[in-house]
Design a protein around this motif. Structure first.
Motif, PDB file in Angstrom:
ATOM      1  N   ILE A   8       0.510  -0.685   0.036  1.00  0.00           N
ATOM      2  CA  ILE A   8       0.090   0.018   0.269  1.00  0.00           C
ATOM      3  C   ILE A   8       0.666   1.459   0.549  1.00  0.00           C
ATOM      4  O   ILE A   8       1.520   1.389   0.864  1.00  0.00           O
ATOM      5  CB  ILE A   8      -0.662  -0.188   1.085  1.00  0.00           C
ATOM      6  CG1 ILE A   8      -1.680  -1.752   1.591  1.00  0.00           C
ATOM      7  CG2 ILE A   8      -1.716   0.733   1.198  1.00  0.00           C
ATOM      8  CD1 ILE A   8      -2.364  -1.452   2.351  1.00  0.00           C
ATOM      9  N   SER A 103       4.940  -4.257   2.226  1.00  0.00           N
ATOM     10  CA  SER A 103       3.732  -4.867   2.433  1.00  0.00           C
ATOM     11  C   SER A 103       4.226  -5.666   2.602  1.00  0.00           C
ATOM     12  O   SER A 103       3.794  -6.917   3.524  1.00  0.00           O
ATOM     13  CB  SER A 103       2.390  -3.811   2.276  1.00  0.00           C
ATOM     14  OG  SER A 103       2.216  -2.495   2.930  1.00  0.00           O
ATOM     15  N   GLU A 287      -6.317   8.439   5.533  1.00  0.00           N
ATOM     16  CA  GLU A 287      -5.145   7.222   5.301  1.00  0.00           C
ATOM     17  C   GLU A 287      -5.135   6.722   6.790  1.00  0.00           C
ATOM     18  O   GLU A 287      -4.565   5.164   6.485  1.00  0.00           O
ATOM     19  CB  GLU A 287      -4.041   7.935   4.588  1.00  0.00           C
ATOM     20  CG  GLU A 287      -3.305   7.121   4.244  1.00  0.00           C
ATOM     21  CD  GLU A 287      -1.763   7.378   3.772  1.00  0.00           C
ATOM     22  OE1 GLU A 287      -0.790   6.996   3.188  1.00  0.00           O
ATOM     23  OE2 GLU A 287      -1.877   8.785   3.187  1.00  0.00           O
ATOM     24  N   ASN A 291      -4.672   2.214   6.934  1.00  0.00           N
ATOM     25  CA  ASN A 291      -3.255   1.597   6.723  1.00  0.00           C
ATOM     26  C   ASN A 291      -2.563   2.432   7.938  1.00  0.00           C
ATOM     27  O   ASN A 291      -1.748   3.993   7.874  1.00  0.00           O
ATOM     28  CB  ASN A 291      -2.860   1.943   5.406  1.00  0.00           C
ATOM     29  CG  ASN A 291      -0.961   1.853   5.301  1.00  0.00           C
ATOM     30  OD1 ASN A 291      -1.213   0.735   6.326  1.00  0.00           O
ATOM     31  ND2 ASN A 291      -0.297   2.168   4.436  1.00  0.00           N
ATOM     32  N   ARG A 293      -0.168   1.437   8.622  1.00  0.00           N
ATOM     33  CA  ARG A 293       2.120   1.753   8.480  1.00  0.00           C
ATOM     34  C   ARG A 293       2.339   2.835   8.422  1.00  0.00           C
ATOM     35  O   ARG A 293       3.395   3.270   8.239  1.00  0.00           O
ATOM     36  CB  ARG A 293       1.874   0.464   7.274  1.00  0.00           C
ATOM     37  CG  ARG A 293       2.407  -0.295   7.858  1.00  0.00           C
ATOM     38  CD  ARG A 293       2.137  -1.802   7.455  1.00  0.00           C
ATOM     39  NE  ARG A 293       2.514  -3.247   7.700  1.00  0.00           N
ATOM     40  CZ  ARG A 293       2.645  -3.936   6.460  1.00  0.00           C
ATOM     41  NH1 ARG A 293       2.159  -3.617   5.591  1.00  0.00           N
ATOM     42  NH2 ARG A 293       2.230  -5.910   7.665  1.00  0.00           N
ATOM     43  N   SER A 294       1.338   3.889   7.587  1.00  0.00           N
ATOM     44  CA  SER A 294       1.485   4.936   7.362  1.00  0.00           C
ATOM     45  C   SER A 294       0.945   6.142   8.576  1.00  0.00           C
ATOM     46  O   SER A 294       1.799   7.050   8.431  1.00  0.00           O
ATOM     47  CB  SER A 294       0.320   5.964   6.058  1.00  0.00           C
ATOM     48  OG  SER A 294      -0.663   5.238   7.433  1.00  0.00           O
TER      49      SER A 294
END
Length: 306
Positions: A8, A103, A287, A291, A293-294
């Motif tokens: 992503i 990812s 976002e 996600n 991880r952002s």
């Protein structure tokens, strides 16, 4: 497994916008991964060229499958630290580097990046060279402590290093969960409740295995000086050490006169080589919700002036 490669792309719209893409331009994606950013660039350069680089051979297979049939694509299996050799003197309109672990790499247990799944200690982005197993079982207690402290910013680095060395006297540490359990037992119970206690140590070992920080400063310089005048460099970082390196380099490029403040006129003649376009953009809440991880991602963009 390679064909299921997913990544992503964080700060996606912000990154594409930051490059100010020209339809006949020459662009470089230094960390092509799952080709998310690359596909978006290619759609905007019908008359241009994209150089898609990745050090991971699994990624290269997927990149070739996803964008290799597009005539304006050059695919290169290499480390972005070699960008000068890859470009071979060509000046470019824009460069993107997404410094995060993909990812795909995190979600493929056998690659050994994650402390959530049991897998061999590996963590090699290029699938070659020194592995996490070599670091964990071969480095001295002092070396391990230094790495975990410096690259992981882990306050219990000495305790973790001591327990790793003690454990491997009986048996080599072979898997990610073995290491994660050791780390958990090396920190106070209170600390375990503040997120997974292995996160910082795994980050530190990954940085050491892939030589991520020592090459970054020089790579950023090579990227910047590969730009045409008006060209842009956008870099996404995921932890404070990377971001600090990029921020400091960008500061050097934008510095002008270096004369002492009490000089009435400038005698050094130095003027800025670049100007900041984005000063550490972070992900919007929408976002972040989609996600996780952002959350630590930061985008910095600089434009070359001369």
């Amino acid at each position: 497994m390679a064909m299921e490669f997913s990544h992503i792309s964080v700060l996606f719209d912000e990154t594409i916008d930051s490059l100010d893409i020209k339809k006949d331009g020459l662009y470089v994606d230094c960390t092509c991964g799952g080709a998310g950013h690359s596909k978006a660039i290619l759609e905007r350069i019908p008359d241009g060229v994209l150089v898609a680089i990745d050090r991971d051979p699994d990624a290269i297979k997927v990149i070739t499958e996803r964008i290799g049939n597009m005539p304006q694509t050059e695919i290169v299996n290499d480390n972005f630290s070699n960008i000068k050799n890859i470009l071979n003197g060509r000046q470019v309109d824009g460069i993107l580097a997404d410094l995060g672990v993909s990812s795909f790499q995190l979600d493929t247990p056998e690659r050994g990046f994650s402390f959530h799944n049991d897998a061999p200690l590996d963590m090699r982005m290029s699938k070659s060279g020194k592995s996490a197993y070599d670091v964990v079982n071969g480095y001295s207690e002092q070396e391990l402590s230094n790495i975990i402290s410096r690259y992981g910013e882990e306050k219990f680095a000495r305790s973790i290093a001591k327990n790793i060395v003690k454990a491997r006297e009986n048996k080599k540490i072979e898997t990610t969960l073995e290491l994660a359990d050791l780390i958990r037992d090396s920190v106070p119970a209170k600390y375990r409740r503040e997120g997974h206690p292995a996160r910082k140590t795994f980050q530190a070992i990954r940085i050491e295995v892939n030589d991520e920080l020592s090459m970054l400063g020089n790579a950023v310089e090579d990227m910047f000086y590969s730009l045409k005048v008006g060209g842009r460099l956008s870099i996404i970082t995921f932890h404070s050490l990377e971001d600090r390196t990029v921020k400091e380099k960008f500061k050097q490029f934008t510095a002008g006169c270096t004369c002492p403040k009490d000089f009435p006129v400038c005698v050094c003649g130095k003027t800025p080589e670049g100007k900041i376009v984005n000063k550490g953009l972070t992900a919007k809440q929408t976002e972040l919700d989609m996600n996780n991880r952002s959350r630590s991602a930061k985008l910095r963009t600089i434009e070359r002036l001369k």
